[in-house]
Design an enzyme around this catalytic site. Sequence first.
Site, mmCIF file in Angstrom:
data_model
loop_
_atom_site.group_PDB
_atom_site.id
_atom_site.type_symbol
_atom_site.label_atom_id
_atom_site.label_comp_id
_atom_site.label_asym_id
_atom_site.label_seq_id
_atom_site.Cartn_x
_atom_site.Cartn_y
_atom_site.Cartn_z
ATOM 1 N N GLU A 1 0.836 -1.208 0.000
ATOM 2 C CA GLU A 1 0.000 0.000 0.000
ATOM 3 C C GLU A 1 0.868 1.254 0.000
ATOM 4 O O GLU A 1 0.537 2.251 -0.646
ATOM 5 C CB GLU A 1 -0.944 0.004 1.212
ATOM 6 C CG GLU A 1 -1.829 -1.236 1.333
ATOM 7 C CD GLU A 1 -2.581 -1.600 0.074
ATOM 8 O OE1 GLU A 1 -2.976 -0.676 -0.660
ATOM 9 O OE2 GLU A 1 -2.755 -2.812 -0.196
ATOM 10 N N HIS B 1 2.010 2.120 -3.375
ATOM 11 C CA HIS B 1 0.925 2.735 -4.158
ATOM 12 C C HIS B 1 0.847 4.253 -3.956
ATOM 13 O O HIS B 1 0.255 4.950 -4.787
ATOM 14 C CB HIS B 1 -0.424 2.163 -3.738
ATOM 15 C CG HIS B 1 -0.858 0.930 -4.470
ATOM 16 N ND1 HIS B 1 -0.810 0.821 -5.835
ATOM 17 C CD2 HIS B 1 -1.391 -0.239 -4.026
ATOM 18 C CE1 HIS B 1 -1.292 -0.372 -6.186
ATOM 19 N NE2 HIS B 1 -1.642 -1.031 -5.110
HETATM 20 ZN ZN ZN Z 1 -2.629 -2.865 -4.624
#
Ligand code: ZN
Length: 854
Positions: A301, A304
């Site tokens: 995450e 990202h």
């Molecule tokens: Zn992802």
Amino acid sequence: MPGTNLTREEARTRAALLAVDAYEIELDLSSARAGGTFRSTTVVRFTAAEPGASTFIDLVAPAVTEIVLNGRALPLENFADSRIALPDLAAENELRVVADCAYTNTGEGLHRFVDPADGETYLYTQFEVPDARRVFANFEQPDLKAAFAFTVTAPAGWVVVSNSPTPEPVGDGDTRVWTFEPTPRMSTYITALIAGPYVGVFDSYDNGAQHVPFGVYCRPSLREHLDADAIFAVTRQGFDYFQEKFDFPYPFAKYDQLFVPEFNAGAMENAGAVTFRDQYVFRSKVTDASYEARAATILHELAHMWFGDLVTMEWWNDLWLNESFATFAEVVCQAEAPGSKWPHSWTTFANQMKTWAYRQDQLPSTHPIMAEINDLEDVQVNFDGITYAKGASVLKQLVAYVGQDAFFQGVRAYFKRHAWGNTRLADLLGALEEASGRDLRAWSAAWLETAGINVLRPELSVAADGTIESFAVLQEAPALPAGARGEAVLRPHRIAVGLYELVDGKLVRTDRIELDVDGERTTVPQLAGRKRPAVLLLNDDDLSYAKVRLDADSLAVVTAHLGDFADSLPRALCWASAWDMTRDGELATRDYLALALSGLQRESDIGVVQSVQRQVKLALELYADPAWRETGLQRWADAARSALHAAPAGSDHQLAWARTLAGAARTDDQLALLAGLLDGTAEIDGLAVDTELRWSLLGRLVATGRADEAAVDAELARDNTSSGQEHAATCRAARPTAEAKAEAWASVVDSDTLTNYVQDAVIAGFQQPDQRELLAAYTEKYFASVKQVWETRSHEISQQIIGGLYPAYAVSQATLDATDAWLAAADPAPALRRQVVEARAGVERALKAQAADR
Ligand SMILES: [Zn+2]
């Protein structure tokens, strides 16, 4: 009629017409404790390239009470079919929409959850793919970025978290108002709101020049189990690693991580406000593999924030790239970050991601990584093993192909060039070509635009004295299932060949040759004239994406010595190869069981141990000859019991075997041991029979008729939490009676009141391989109801039912025939067809594997 769909063409047209400046969104959540609906007011300012033109804005809501465009009230009838028609645009526009939006219990939109432990209400949003429109009116497509300013009214005493830092709330009485600063420009799907009496733990990332506040949140009922320091430590490692590799500072004002209830996915990369499933707050002892998985998700995450949030795909056809990059980044960070606890992360990747990818790539629904995503329905069924796992495997192959330094050099240029914007695959490939000097068009065509897995086989000739006369790598085109999209092609593979010898009882790598495999036959002259090693391993180091076969002599050594590889990665590759052969009917299930029983005794990697345990169970239930199945299951349960007693006290292996035995026990003696562990009359040194293990033990006792509903109620009284309620639901559905099955079925299929998690729990209990006779009646019921389920339930909920209640354990031609008859008669929508066809493929494969085992 679009329903809730949106096509790529519509999105393109809208993006060409509009530029969105900013949203002001007011949400009144003072109704949260009561549920129902909440008032949502959106003011959005945007320009139109073509004054006088018309467009639409997206909204899924029970009611709209006001639509005002440029000071002019529009008829409420303009809201239809999840859209509000906006005619006669000006060059500069201001739109105000007031709506009553609904709280959900499916994990989509604004999810509302009441914690049985304290009776309090907890909310969070989940917007990917198109669900921000369930909370506020917006232009729901990733390339219409804007600034978002949220103002939230919520009960006093609540915690409210969004993408921007949480302000001091104002007001008095029962509610307060939180006015958040506008966000940087971002896509709708990564905006977020988390609200409720959550508790937070705080820290920060500081490196002299930079200060980023950190928060970690969960429900109070989980607080005692929240190991925030461990979470901060991994997060900090990620900040150090990614900022250096990406040469771009973390792009948002703060970084909050929130562990939330009934979350459908692993986690979601909302900018600066990442949500995680709260099973990652471990209530009971788990193995190190669970900590590793959580750390991987945290890093995924975090990656990202740059790849996905700062630079975002233009349309969902590049979802694979978004997910593959984050997955690759998570693994490479674990492997390389100084002080990482899991430097063997590529073993885990081979063991889990690759297995998932290979499985998905052999389904009839397989597709090229670059999928045609024509609308939102396409993307929703595309969160699959191709998008995540094959994409990441192929990205690893790309890194091997261009070299890791050039790869990160290209990535750095890409972030600088496209910060806060939207991109296509070509933008990244262009940056990588500049950095590496390699032409990636052929690579991209071979790997991204075709489906399926190549098989690599060794071709070996050895002289009588053990000298290798010749060695070649043979490549086979993928065996694409009938109906699969894409062409079966040979591909360029960068691979390593490992040479292993037995040294003091260990299989040790004595040499490694790296080469390009291209075409049907690639000779490896470096091996000619050398002594044949004990094992020749193709695709050593797991650089490429291919099914690999061993030559007969290597296979014999591996079968006897799988546990003796000194390194975990070649072990994982051989385990994967054996599993693959079992699934393909090239290795009998009984032989796979024998291999597992010998190899597991010496397997130290706990993640691999747990994978193989799951695979053995699955093979015995589905791939074993039914006439021999009971013998195999007995053997497995006996082995689990012995291994449980032999494992070091308090070790992860001990816990893994205890869980395996809890799933496998079948004799009176074994079941009595489970009962004894549960009631405390039996003990195993070092084994903590804690909350989660208790539920596993009870689950098996209930499913075998050794414990009744009263025992379930008593256990729930001990653990009256949401997890306890889910386990109790599983137990009740697992009871071996026709009434219990009927009750479970009705609660899922005939009623739509269960939350996403409770429904999932009921389905898990309903499907018991030991209860094939009780389940037989449900094949017909399944096909009678599946279409209506698809048409009336939300995407998440229907996906659980369609995949979960398919008669997967009824491995027979009759099940295939019933499926085919339904497919022919029901004329299902493509996304529904795909799910049923995938389930059918499991039965077809099982029939073949059973024949091989026979
Ligand atoms: Zn992802």
